[in-house]
Design a protein around this motif. Structure first.
Motif, PDB file in Angstrom:
ATOM      1  N   GLU A  18       0.812  -1.207   0.000  1.00 29.79           N
ATOM      2  CA  GLU A  18       0.000   0.000   0.000  1.00 29.79           C
ATOM      3  C   GLU A  18       0.851   1.264   0.000  1.00 29.79           C
ATOM      4  O   GLU A  18       0.610   2.196  -0.773  1.00 29.79           O
ATOM      5  CB  GLU A  18      -0.937   0.001   1.215  1.00 29.79           C
ATOM      6  CG  GLU A  18      -1.913  -1.177   1.252  1.00 29.79           C
ATOM      7  CD  GLU A  18      -2.714  -1.215   2.538  1.00 29.79           C
ATOM      8  OE1 GLU A  18      -3.175  -0.141   2.985  1.00 29.79           O
ATOM      9  OE2 GLU A  18      -2.877  -2.306   3.113  1.00 29.79           O
ATOM     10  N   GLN A  21       2.935   1.696  -3.281  1.00 28.71           N
ATOM     11  CA  GLN A  21       2.133   2.222  -4.386  1.00 28.71           C
ATOM     12  C   GLN A  21       1.912   3.719  -4.214  1.00 28.71           C
ATOM     13  O   GLN A  21       1.907   4.472  -5.199  1.00 28.71           O
ATOM     14  CB  GLN A  21       0.783   1.500  -4.459  1.00 28.71           C
ATOM     15  CG  GLN A  21      -0.063   1.911  -5.654  1.00 28.71           C
ATOM     16  CD  GLN A  21       0.635   1.654  -6.980  1.00 28.71           C
ATOM     17  OE1 GLN A  21       1.064   0.544  -7.259  1.00 28.71           O
ATOM     18  NE2 GLN A  21       0.762   2.693  -7.806  1.00 28.71           N
ATOM     19  N   ALA A  22       1.761   4.158  -2.982  1.00 27.67           N
ATOM     20  CA  ALA A  22       1.620   5.590  -2.722  1.00 27.67           C
ATOM     21  C   ALA A  22       2.857   6.340  -3.206  1.00 27.67           C
ATOM     22  O   ALA A  22       2.758   7.405  -3.840  1.00 27.67           O
ATOM     23  CB  ALA A  22       1.397   5.836  -1.231  1.00 27.67           C
ATOM     24  N   ASP A  25       2.949   6.450  -7.031  1.00 24.48           N
ATOM     25  CA  ASP A  25       2.013   7.450  -7.561  1.00 24.48           C
ATOM     26  C   ASP A  25       2.623   8.850  -7.496  1.00 24.48           C
ATOM     27  O   ASP A  25       2.467   9.645  -8.440  1.00 24.48           O
ATOM     28  CB  ASP A  25       0.706   7.420  -6.767  1.00 24.48           C
ATOM     29  CG  ASP A  25      -0.108   6.157  -7.026  1.00 24.48           C
ATOM     30  OD1 ASP A  25       0.182   5.448  -8.016  1.00 24.48           O
ATOM     31  OD2 ASP A  25      -1.019   5.875  -6.227  1.00 24.48           O
ATOM     32  N   GLY A 286      -6.793   1.025   4.398  1.00 26.21           N
ATOM     33  CA  GLY A 286      -6.564   2.275   3.675  1.00 26.21           C
ATOM     34  C   GLY A 286      -6.158   3.431   4.553  1.00 26.21           C
ATOM     35  O   GLY A 286      -6.313   4.596   4.155  1.00 26.21           O
ATOM     36  N   ASN A 335      -7.024   9.440   5.185  1.00 21.25           N
ATOM     37  CA  ASN A 335      -6.593   8.080   4.890  1.00 21.25           C
ATOM     38  C   ASN A 335      -5.398   8.137   3.932  1.00 21.25           C
ATOM     39  O   ASN A 335      -4.945   9.218   3.542  1.00 21.25           O
ATOM     40  CB  ASN A 335      -7.743   7.241   4.327  1.00 21.25           C
ATOM     41  CG  ASN A 335      -8.333   7.822   3.043  1.00 21.25           C
ATOM     42  OD1 ASN A 335      -7.629   8.443   2.236  1.00 21.25           O
ATOM     43  ND2 ASN A 335      -9.636   7.620   2.845  1.00 21.25           N
ATOM     44  N   THR A 336      -4.905   6.981   3.561  1.00 25.68           N
ATOM     45  CA  THR A 336      -3.722   6.920   2.705  1.00 25.68           C
ATOM     46  C   THR A 336      -3.959   7.669   1.395  1.00 25.68           C
ATOM     47  O   THR A 336      -3.122   8.477   0.963  1.00 25.68           O
ATOM     48  CB  THR A 336      -3.363   5.454   2.408  1.00 25.68           C
ATOM     49  OG1 THR A 336      -3.292   4.720   3.629  1.00 25.68           O
ATOM     50  CG2 THR A 336      -2.034   5.361   1.674  1.00 25.68           C
ATOM     51  N   LYS A 337      -5.089   7.418   0.762  1.00 20.65           N
ATOM     52  CA  LYS A 337      -5.397   8.045  -0.535  1.00 20.65           C
ATOM     53  C   LYS A 337      -5.508   9.561  -0.415  1.00 20.65           C
ATOM     54  O   LYS A 337      -5.066  10.297  -1.309  1.00 20.65           O
ATOM     55  CB  LYS A 337      -6.687   7.461  -1.100  1.00 20.65           C
ATOM     56  CG  LYS A 337      -7.011   7.934  -2.523  1.00 20.65           C
ATOM     57  CD  LYS A 337      -8.259   7.254  -3.059  1.00 20.65           C
ATOM     58  CE  LYS A 337      -8.522   7.643  -4.517  1.00 20.65           C
ATOM     59  NZ  LYS A 337      -8.709   9.101  -4.677  1.00 20.65           N
ATOM     60  N   ASP A 338      -6.087  10.045   0.690  1.00 19.07           N
ATOM     61  CA  ASP A 338      -6.199  11.489   0.888  1.00 19.07           C
ATOM     62  C   ASP A 338      -4.827  12.147   0.865  1.00 19.07           C
ATOM     63  O   ASP A 338      -4.633  13.196   0.246  1.00 19.07           O
ATOM     64  CB  ASP A 338      -6.880  11.794   2.225  1.00 19.07           C
ATOM     65  CG  ASP A 338      -8.336  11.361   2.275  1.00 19.07           C
ATOM     66  OD1 ASP A 338      -8.972  11.294   1.197  1.00 19.07           O
ATOM     67  OD2 ASP A 338      -8.829  11.096   3.386  1.00 19.07           O
ATOM     68  N   VAL A 340      -1.979  10.958  -0.408  1.00 18.51           N
ATOM     69  CA  VAL A 340      -1.347  10.843  -1.735  1.00 18.51           C
ATOM     70  C   VAL A 340      -1.964  11.835  -2.715  1.00 18.51           C
ATOM     71  O   VAL A 340      -1.253  12.542  -3.443  1.00 18.51           O
ATOM     72  CB  VAL A 340      -1.471   9.403  -2.271  1.00 18.51           C
ATOM     73  CG1 VAL A 340      -0.954   9.321  -3.698  1.00 18.51           C
ATOM     74  CG2 VAL A 340      -0.706   8.445  -1.370  1.00 18.51           C
ATOM     75  N   ASP A 341      -3.292  11.917  -2.739  1.00 12.42           N
ATOM     76  CA  ASP A 341      -3.965  12.836  -3.659  1.00 12.42           C
ATOM     77  C   ASP A 341      -3.544  14.279  -3.398  1.00 12.42           C
ATOM     78  O   ASP A 341      -3.325  15.065  -4.337  1.00 12.42           O
ATOM     79  CB  ASP A 341      -5.489  12.705  -3.526  1.00 12.42           C
ATOM     80  CG  ASP A 341      -6.023  11.407  -4.108  1.00 12.42           C
ATOM     81  OD1 ASP A 341      -5.257  10.714  -4.812  1.00 12.42           O
ATOM     82  OD2 ASP A 341      -7.193  11.088  -3.853  1.00 12.42           O
TER      83      ASP A 341
END
Length: 354
Positions: A18, A21-22, A25, A286, A335-338, A340-341
């Motif tokens: 996980e 991949q972050a 990206d 996540g 979260n992780t996606k937040d 990274v985005d």
């Protein structure tokens, strides 16, 4: 023609895939006269349980073809830790001559240290990475009997200590010319006395750098009580392994801590990894903190010579942290996606100004 960097991805175990991949990206979001070619190697503990090995026999030979190695985590509840470490990460460090481990420590903007009133930490911990207490020498005899014996032999060689000390002094000279040499020579009277002697000999070649000696147990107290008094720190394999985890916690969270396993001669690829481990309690939710992996990507960019891109990624990461986009281990709700985005968006913003 842009430079193509061939990067070996070793996601490994737990949250390793996980956070790696972050990092990928974020790397792919960078602009510059370069590009990345990623190859993933499935050398995980899950596969070890199926086939009985981590790396194939030619695993090291395969890795030698790459410009760098980007590593996630290793460790599994059903595999003893000494099996996973000696099956994967330690052989890579040793056989690719990654003899120094570098771990920067900072309190990122918006992050709170558990040390009351401390708002700034700026350390670099330099760890011997090829021998010492992790040399792998020793054995067991009379196994299963009341007379069972286990030995663990620490190896200290003049050549390894000397090259490490020069690296540490060069690092300190490039910063603020302060170096703290950590030891335990009061109780360990052979290898650690050699360690001290070589450090003192190398110090004579750097008269502009102030070196001081600190026993490792006293060092833990100093890191907590007087963090401003420290800058560049050099220690043995075991001592720096422990001290750098403490340092990461003092910086706010072990989830933000990066590391570089370097082959300074650049004869073999170096490896870059967060230090947080597999964290199986976070897998699939996540919510893992990707900052340690992303910061490790910054260190990889800098070592590859892409310092402008490294600066952009570091500035984006710092800005996002200061804006409050932080995971739960740092007191945030992202979260992780937040995370990274937000970093990818900030990379775009910074890149537009270049």
């Amino acid at each position: 023609m842009p430079t193509t960097y061939k990067i070996a991805l070793l996601p490994g175990d737990g949250i390793g895939p996980e956070v790696l991949q972050a990092g990928v990206d974020c790397l792919n979001a960078l602009k510059g006269d370069f590009k990345f070619e990623f190859t993933t190697f499935d050398w995980s503990s899950t596969n070890f349980k199926k086939r009985g090995y981590y790396m194939p026999e030619d695993g090291i030979a395969q890795l030698k073809k790459y410009d760098a190695i980007y590593f996630g985590a290793v460790g599994h509840q059903e595999v003893p830790d000494h099996i996973s470490l000696w099956g994967l990460i330690l052989p890579i460090r040793k056989e690719l001559q990654q003899w120094v481990n570098v771990r920067p420590v900072q309190i990122l903007p918006g992050t709170t240290s558990p040390l009351r009133g401390v708002e700034k930490i700026d350390w670099i911990i330099i760890r011997e990475n090829s021998e010492g207490e992790y040399a792998g020498q020793g054995g067991r005899s009379h196994v299963g009997t009341p007379y069972e014996v286990g030995t663990e032999l620490a190896i200290f060689t003049r050549v390894a200590i000397e090259r490490l000390m020069r690296f540490a002094f060069d690092t300190a000279r490039a910063r603020d010319k302060r170096l703290c040499m950590v030891t335990k020579s009061n109780a360990q009277r052979y290898g650690m006395v050699l360690w001290d002697e070589v450090a003192n000999a190398v110090a004579k070649e750097y008269p502009d750098v102030k070196m001081e000696k600190m026993l490792v147990d006293a060092m833990t107290v100093r890191m907590v009580n007087n963090p401003d008094s420290l800058s560049t720190i050099v220690a043995t394999n075991l001592h720096a392994d422990i001290l750098s985890d403490l340092a990461a916690a003092l910086g706010g969270s072990i989830g933000i801590a990066p590391s570089s396993n370097l082959n300074p001669e650049r004869n073999f690829p170096s490896m870059f990894e967060p230090i947080h481990g597999s964290a199986f309690d976070l897998v699939g939710k996540g919510v893992a903190n990707p900052v340690g992996a992303i910061w490790s990507a910054v260190e990889m960019l800098n070592f590859l010579g892409e310092t402008k891109a490294g600066d952009v990624l570091m500035r984006a990461m710092v800005k996002v942290s200061g804006d409050g986009v932080r995971t739960r281990d740092l007191g945030g709700q992202a979260n992780t996606k937040d995370v990274v985005d937000a970093i990818v968006k900030e990379i775009g913003h910074l890149s537009s100004k270049l």
